[in-house]
Write a protein that holds these residues in place. Structure first.
Motif, PDB file in Angstrom:
ATOM      1  N   SER A  11       5.447  10.915 -15.800  1.00 58.23           N
ATOM      2  CA  SER A  11       5.350   9.742 -14.923  1.00 58.23           C
ATOM      3  C   SER A  11       4.766   8.522 -15.650  1.00 58.23           C
ATOM      4  O   SER A  11       3.789   8.628 -16.400  1.00 58.23           O
ATOM      5  CB  SER A  11       4.479  10.103 -13.714  1.00 58.23           C
ATOM      6  OG  SER A  11       3.790   8.979 -13.262  1.00 58.23           O
ATOM      7  N   GLN A  12       5.356   7.390 -15.345  1.00 62.52           N
ATOM      8  CA  GLN A  12       4.936   6.122 -15.939  1.00 62.52           C
ATOM      9  C   GLN A  12       3.471   5.813 -15.641  1.00 62.52           C
ATOM     10  O   GLN A  12       2.770   5.234 -16.453  1.00 62.52           O
ATOM     11  CB  GLN A  12       5.862   5.022 -15.380  1.00 62.52           C
ATOM     12  CG  GLN A  12       5.970   3.766 -16.215  1.00 62.52           C
ATOM     13  CD  GLN A  12       6.271   4.035 -17.691  1.00 62.52           C
ATOM     14  OE1 GLN A  12       7.031   4.930 -18.029  1.00 62.52           O
ATOM     15  NE2 GLN A  12       5.635   3.276 -18.568  1.00 62.52           N
ATOM     16  N   LYS A  13       3.024   6.270 -14.458  1.00 58.92           N
ATOM     17  CA  LYS A  13       1.620   6.007 -14.064  1.00 58.92           C
ATOM     18  C   LYS A  13       0.642   6.619 -15.073  1.00 58.92           C
ATOM     19  O   LYS A  13      -0.456   6.102 -15.266  1.00 58.92           O
ATOM     20  CB  LYS A  13       1.335   6.617 -12.687  1.00 58.92           C
ATOM     21  CG  LYS A  13       1.998   5.875 -11.547  1.00 58.92           C
ATOM     22  CD  LYS A  13       0.945   5.193 -10.691  1.00 58.92           C
ATOM     23  CE  LYS A  13       1.542   4.239  -9.672  1.00 58.92           C
ATOM     24  NZ  LYS A  13       2.216   4.887  -8.572  1.00 58.92           N
ATOM     25  N   GLY A  14       1.032   7.716 -15.697  1.00 59.51           N
ATOM     26  CA  GLY A  14       0.191   8.323 -16.728  1.00 59.51           C
ATOM     27  C   GLY A  14       0.396   7.630 -18.056  1.00 59.51           C
ATOM     28  O   GLY A  14      -0.562   7.293 -18.754  1.00 59.51           O
ATOM     29  N   LEU A  15       1.662   7.396 -18.384  1.00 57.44           N
ATOM     30  CA  LEU A  15       1.963   6.825 -19.708  1.00 57.44           C
ATOM     31  C   LEU A  15       1.358   5.442 -19.870  1.00 57.44           C
ATOM     32  O   LEU A  15       0.965   5.054 -20.972  1.00 57.44           O
ATOM     33  CB  LEU A  15       3.482   6.770 -19.927  1.00 57.44           C
ATOM     34  CG  LEU A  15       4.193   8.132 -19.948  1.00 57.44           C
ATOM     35  CD1 LEU A  15       5.676   7.952 -20.259  1.00 57.44           C
ATOM     36  CD2 LEU A  15       3.554   9.068 -20.976  1.00 57.44           C
ATOM     37  N   GLU A  16       1.248   4.697 -18.755  1.00 57.55           N
ATOM     38  CA  GLU A  16       0.722   3.335 -18.916  1.00 57.55           C
ATOM     39  C   GLU A  16      -0.780   3.307 -19.220  1.00 57.55           C
ATOM     40  O   GLU A  16      -1.332   2.273 -19.573  1.00 57.55           O
ATOM     41  CB  GLU A  16       1.104   2.433 -17.729  1.00 57.55           C
ATOM     42  CG  GLU A  16       0.524   2.821 -16.401  1.00 57.55           C
ATOM     43  CD  GLU A  16       1.309   2.183 -15.220  1.00 57.55           C
ATOM     44  OE1 GLU A  16       0.734   2.099 -14.138  1.00 57.55           O
ATOM     45  OE2 GLU A  16       2.465   1.786 -15.410  1.00 57.55           O
ATOM     46  N   LEU A  17      -1.425   4.472 -19.156  1.00 60.84           N
ATOM     47  CA  LEU A  17      -2.844   4.549 -19.568  1.00 60.84           C
ATOM     48  C   LEU A  17      -2.967   4.598 -21.093  1.00 60.84           C
ATOM     49  O   LEU A  17      -4.049   4.423 -21.654  1.00 60.84           O
ATOM     50  CB  LEU A  17      -3.503   5.811 -18.983  1.00 60.84           C
ATOM     51  CG  LEU A  17      -3.505   5.928 -17.456  1.00 60.84           C
ATOM     52  CD1 LEU A  17      -4.056   7.292 -17.046  1.00 60.84           C
ATOM     53  CD2 LEU A  17      -4.349   4.820 -16.843  1.00 60.84           C
ATOM     54  N   LEU A  18      -1.837   4.863 -21.755  1.00 60.38           N
ATOM     55  CA  LEU A  18      -1.858   5.022 -23.218  1.00 60.38           C
ATOM     56  C   LEU A  18      -1.796   3.653 -23.896  1.00 60.38           C
ATOM     57  O   LEU A  18      -0.745   3.228 -24.369  1.00 60.38           O
ATOM     58  CB  LEU A  18      -0.669   5.876 -23.665  1.00 60.38           C
ATOM     59  CG  LEU A  18      -0.706   7.346 -23.229  1.00 60.38           C
ATOM     60  CD1 LEU A  18       0.649   7.990 -23.425  1.00 60.38           C
ATOM     61  CD2 LEU A  18      -1.772   8.100 -24.027  1.00 60.38           C
ATOM     62  N   THR A  19      -2.917   2.978 -23.905  1.00 55.94           N
ATOM     63  CA  THR A  19      -2.959   1.663 -24.553  1.00 55.94           C
ATOM     64  C   THR A  19      -3.890   1.756 -25.765  1.00 55.94           C
ATOM     65  O   THR A  19      -4.424   2.823 -26.074  1.00 55.94           O
ATOM     66  CB  THR A  19      -3.491   0.599 -23.573  1.00 55.94           C
ATOM     67  OG1 THR A  19      -4.737   1.063 -23.070  1.00 55.94           O
ATOM     68  CG2 THR A  19      -2.527   0.351 -22.426  1.00 55.94           C
ATOM     69  N   GLY A  20      -4.107   0.659 -26.426  1.00 57.65           N
ATOM     70  CA  GLY A  20      -5.070   0.610 -27.537  1.00 57.65           C
ATOM     71  C   GLY A  20      -4.668   1.496 -28.691  1.00 57.65           C
ATOM     72  O   GLY A  20      -3.710   1.202 -29.412  1.00 57.65           O
ATOM     73  N   ASP A  21      -5.352   2.636 -28.797  1.00 59.38           N
ATOM     74  CA  ASP A  21      -5.132   3.527 -29.941  1.00 59.38           C
ATOM     75  C   ASP A  21      -3.887   4.403 -29.806  1.00 59.38           C
ATOM     76  O   ASP A  21      -3.691   5.302 -30.620  1.00 59.38           O
ATOM     77  CB  ASP A  21      -6.333   4.481 -30.073  1.00 59.38           C
ATOM     78  CG  ASP A  21      -7.570   3.751 -30.528  1.00 59.38           C
ATOM     79  OD1 ASP A  21      -7.423   2.639 -31.069  1.00 59.38           O
ATOM     80  OD2 ASP A  21      -8.673   4.299 -30.339  1.00 59.38           O
ATOM     81  N   TYR A  22      -3.106   4.207 -28.762  1.00 59.64           N
ATOM     82  CA  TYR A  22      -1.997   5.136 -28.510  1.00 59.64           C
ATOM     83  C   TYR A  22      -0.663   4.415 -28.458  1.00 59.64           C
ATOM     84  O   TYR A  22      -0.558   3.302 -27.949  1.00 59.64           O
ATOM     85  CB  TYR A  22      -2.207   5.855 -27.168  1.00 59.64           C
ATOM     86  CG  TYR A  22      -3.434   6.718 -27.174  1.00 59.64           C
ATOM     87  CD1 TYR A  22      -3.367   8.054 -27.555  1.00 59.64           C
ATOM     88  CD2 TYR A  22      -4.679   6.183 -26.835  1.00 59.64           C
ATOM     89  CE1 TYR A  22      -4.508   8.844 -27.584  1.00 59.64           C
ATOM     90  CE2 TYR A  22      -5.822   6.959 -26.865  1.00 59.64           C
ATOM     91  CZ  TYR A  22      -5.728   8.299 -27.243  1.00 59.64           C
ATOM     92  OH  TYR A  22      -6.851   9.075 -27.283  1.00 59.64           O
TER      93      TYR A  22
END
Ligand code: MLT
Length: 305
Positions: A11-22
């Motif tokens: 789900s995009q709702k999880g993937l959008e937490l992957l910011t910064g170092d990811y």
């Protein structure tokens, strides 16, 4: 920068937490992190740089836990994140087996061109009639996140609820819902239940636990619901029990070549956790667990180390 590869749709709702170092990568060989749902990882080559695996869901039988542990790679899962979705389908499974709702709907579709369908329906309906679940006894094998929710919902629907869980004590079980009767002998649950639902992990120990010997201890005409894994049930024994009427209905969320041909089985395509809400919850929890591990070394819901 940590590279994250998704083996399934996450789900995009999880993937959008992957910011910064990811950042996401399409190349699994580049992955520092793998996010997975039901893709089978047993035969795949483990990427050299892999640091963590997160399963957006509860079951981890698709992941080579020991092989990853030997390499120091933690595997995380998301217990409870999809429990409400599974609970709702268990309740639906009981309702679908209490009356022939599927047969009734098929009759309506087959008679859609009949101008007198309303009148014909009144005549036809008796063949699809059944009973109510209120007042019946539901046995729940496994009182984890899903089993607990099923117990509360079934109690609210007026069912008598019997629960069994070898990893729980009576005091803890008493806190689930007032009406729950906790048993420490599975045979007591088999004897008491009109409906039985199983919520245990698929392990070597639970493989085939619902076999001829177990079924023989159940009530005649029991409805058995399996929203955990098909390996828990011995298919040949279940087919024989359905054939002979010992089991009235087998509701399974796992379509395999044996189950789809069983008489009186209601088989679904692993829909238990397939709701938007559950997919979001699992993805958010899986991503947070991995990020917490890589940032702080925290191993929340790690299942192999
Ligand atoms: C689970 O293990 O969480 C459920 O079976 C749903 C799923 O496989 O995604």
């Amino acid at each position: 920068m940590y590279k994250v590869h998704c083996l399934n749709n996450i789900s995009q709702k999880g993937l959008e937490l992957l910011t910064g170092d990811y950042e996401l990568t399409d190349d699994v060989n580049d992955a520092d992190v793998i996010l997975v749902r039901s893709a089978d990882m047993h035969e795949m080559e483990i990427p050299d740089g892999l640091k963590a695996v997160a399963r957006a869901g509860a079951g981890v039988n698709n992941i080579p836990l020991e092989k990853l542990a030997e390499r120091g790679i933690p595997v995380f899962n998301t217990p409870g994140a999809n429990a409400n979705a599974v609970k709702e389908l268990v309740i639906a499974g009981m309702l679908l087996s209490a009356r022939d709702i599927i047969g009734g709907n098929a009759w309506v579709v087959a008679n859609a061109d009949d101008e007198n369908v309303g009148k014909a329906a009144e005549k036809a309906k008796k063949q699809f009639a059944g009973g109510e679940i209120m007042g019946k006894t539901l046995g729940i094998i496994g009182l984890g996140a899903i089993g607990k929710k099923v117990a509360v919902a079934a109690d609210a629907l007026g069912m008598d609820v019997v629960g069994y869980d070898p990893f729980m004590d009576a005091q803890t079980a008493a806190g689930i819902v007032d009406g729950l009767r906790f048993v420490t002998d599975l045979n007591d649950l088999y004897e008491a239940s009109d409906y039985i639902t199983i919520h245990v992990p698929a392990t070597g120990e639970t493989k085939g636990m619902i076999d001829q010997a177990a079924i023989a201890k159940m009530r005649d005409g029991v409805v058995f619901l399996n929203f955990s894994r098909d390996s828990l049930v011995n298919d040949a024994d279940m087919a024989a029990a359905l054939d002979g009427g010992k089991v009235a209905r087998y509701v399974s969320d796992f379509a395999n070549p044996a189950v789809v041909k069983m008489p009186n089985a209601i088989v679904l395509p692993h829909l238990g956790a397939s709701t938007e809400e559950a997919e979001d919850n699992c993805a958010i929890m899986a991503v947070n667990e991995v990020m917490d591990y890589l940032a702080n070394g925290t191993k929340t819901h790690c299942v192999n180390l």
